[in-house]
Design an enzyme around this catalytic site. Structure first.
Site, PDB file in Angstrom:
ATOM      1  N   PRO A   2       0.798  -1.200   0.000  1.00 32.85           N
ATOM      2  CA  PRO A   2       0.000   0.000   0.000  1.00 32.85           C
ATOM      3  C   PRO A   2       0.835   1.256   0.000  1.00 32.85           C
ATOM      4  CG  PRO A   2       0.206  -0.870   2.193  1.00 32.85           C
ATOM      5  CD  PRO A   2       1.242  -1.491   1.347  1.00 32.85           C
ATOM      6  N   GLU A   3       0.519   2.103  -0.929  1.00 31.87           N
ATOM      7  CA  GLU A   3       0.999   3.471  -0.864  1.00 31.87           C
ATOM      8  C   GLU A   3      -0.225   4.305  -0.507  1.00 31.87           C
ATOM      9  OE1 GLU A   3       3.501   4.597  -4.172  1.00 31.87           O
ATOM     10  OE2 GLU A   3       3.921   2.512  -4.637  1.00 31.87           O
ATOM     11  N   HIS A  96      -2.524 -15.963   7.911  1.00 32.27           N
ATOM     12  CA  HIS A  96      -1.943 -14.648   8.200  1.00 32.27           C
ATOM     13  C   HIS A  96      -2.972 -13.663   8.723  1.00 32.27           C
ATOM     14  CE1 HIS A  96       1.616 -16.294   6.437  1.00 32.27           C
ATOM     15  NE2 HIS A  96       1.040 -16.440   5.255  1.00 32.27           N
ATOM     16  N   ARG A 115       3.872 -10.883   5.388  1.00 32.08           N
ATOM     17  CA  ARG A 115       5.273 -10.578   5.695  1.00 32.08           C
ATOM     18  C   ARG A 115       5.459  -9.924   7.050  1.00 32.08           C
ATOM     19  NH1 ARG A 115       7.866  -8.026   0.355  1.00 32.08           N
ATOM     20  NH2 ARG A 115       9.762  -8.262   1.546  1.00 32.08           N
ATOM     21  N   ARG A 158      20.693  18.651  -2.882  1.00 38.50           N
ATOM     22  CA  ARG A 158      20.571  17.218  -2.558  1.00 38.50           C
ATOM     23  C   ARG A 158      21.216  16.358  -3.636  1.00 38.50           C
ATOM     24  NH1 ARG A 158      16.885  15.748   1.260  1.00 38.50           N
ATOM     25  NH2 ARG A 158      18.022  13.807   1.036  1.00 38.50           N
TER      26      ARG A 158
END
Length: 277
Positions: A2-3, A96, A115, A158
């Site tokens: 997920p973003e 899970h 995970r 940067r």
DNA sequence: AAACATTCCTGCACGC
DNA sequence: TGCGTGCAGGAATGTT
């Protein structure tokens, strides 16, 4: 998985289906998430109504009655599904299903995470902003504060690749690996370019396309790359609209050149060598 | 069988 | 010396 768009899609689904319900208890089957699950989780949430569901960056925030906020992060492979007995549980391996929150209408919220890189943590509303997770996060991509001038300043001096900078949650909150590639494609900037070498015009394009790409993805219910499923077990439709991500060797949808895959900051990145400078 | 949607930590180089 | 900062790399883990 997920973003920001996936978490926001989840937030909207749960706002419609779970808000207003009361959490009856918490059933914990596995405490070994990214941080060990706190033992007081059940006492912290039991008997509390879900008032609102919010989001900050990739964190889902369930605001409960009594000033308690349940913070949930899905890590790489996590999902939070709202399930009703007798209905299709979706493609989730029950092995899970680490935490389950039964609700007062007989349904339940189930946290599944193969995970185990995710996290679940109850905390007081007052300590939310100062929490280690939210403290130091940059502006939301949709905030007016995240604009051309801001990004231009943030890139000055940067040396890191601009893609790594765009994924730095302290610069802007919520952009992950998939959308960083997509945003930079739309902005015409190669992911490998050092952030400090991005021009003012390019910074402006990146700042402008960031909320555009993310909103498009939210409108499509997020992206399913491998295994992501939303709260109802449905895949995200934005996967069909990815222009560069996971398209190595295939033709650029704009110019036809072969999409190139490179590694930037240990993350796979994709770009069009002709469209992106 | 290498790669993976995220975050956190370590170690190194460098500057004040 | 003793910090803080920037950056690279790796680790956590199960699935495909």
């Amino acid at each position: 998985m997920p973003e920001l768009p996936e978490v926001e899609s989840l937030r909207r689904i749960l706002a419609g289906s779970a808000a207003g319900r009361t959490i009856v208890s918490a059933i914990v089957r596995e405490t070994r998430l990214r941080r060990p699950l706190r033992h007081d989780l059940a006492e912290a949430v039991a008997g509390r109504a879900i008032l609102e569901i919010g989001r900050r960056a990739k964190y889902l925030l369930l605001e409960l009655r009594g000033g308690v906020v349940l913070m949930v992060h899905l890590g790489m492979s996590g999902s939070l599904t709202h399930r009703r007995d007798g209905c299709d549980p979706g493609p989730f391996d029950p092995r899970h299903d680490h935490v389950e929150f039964p609700l007062d209408d007989g349904t339940r919220l189930v946290y599944n995470d193969p995970r185990r890189f995710g996290m679940i943590k109850p905390l007081g509303r007052a300590e939310l902003a100062g929490s280690p997770e939210l403290r130091g996060l940059g502006p939301e991509p949709f905030a007016s504060e995240f604009n051309a001038e801001y990004l231009w300043r943030a890139t000055r001096g940067r040396l890191v690749a601009v893609k790594a900078l765009l994924m730095d949650q302290r610069i802007v909150a919520g952009v992950g690996n998939i959308y960083a590639s997509e945003i930079l494609f739309r902005a015409g900037v190669r992911p490998t370019r050092r952030a400090g070498r991005v021009t003012r015009a390019e910074a402006a394009r990146i700042a402008a396309f960031t909320p555009i790409v993310l909103s498009e993805a939210i409108g499509d219910g997020g992206t399913t790359f491998r295994s992501y499923r939303d709260s109802r077990g449905q895949p995200g439709r934005f996967a069909e609209r990815l222009q560069v991500y996971d398209r190595a060797g295939r033709p650029c949808l704009v110019c036809g050149a072969a999409i190139r895959a490179v590694t930037v900051g240990q993350r796979s990145s994709f770009h069009c060598p002709r469209c992106q400078k």
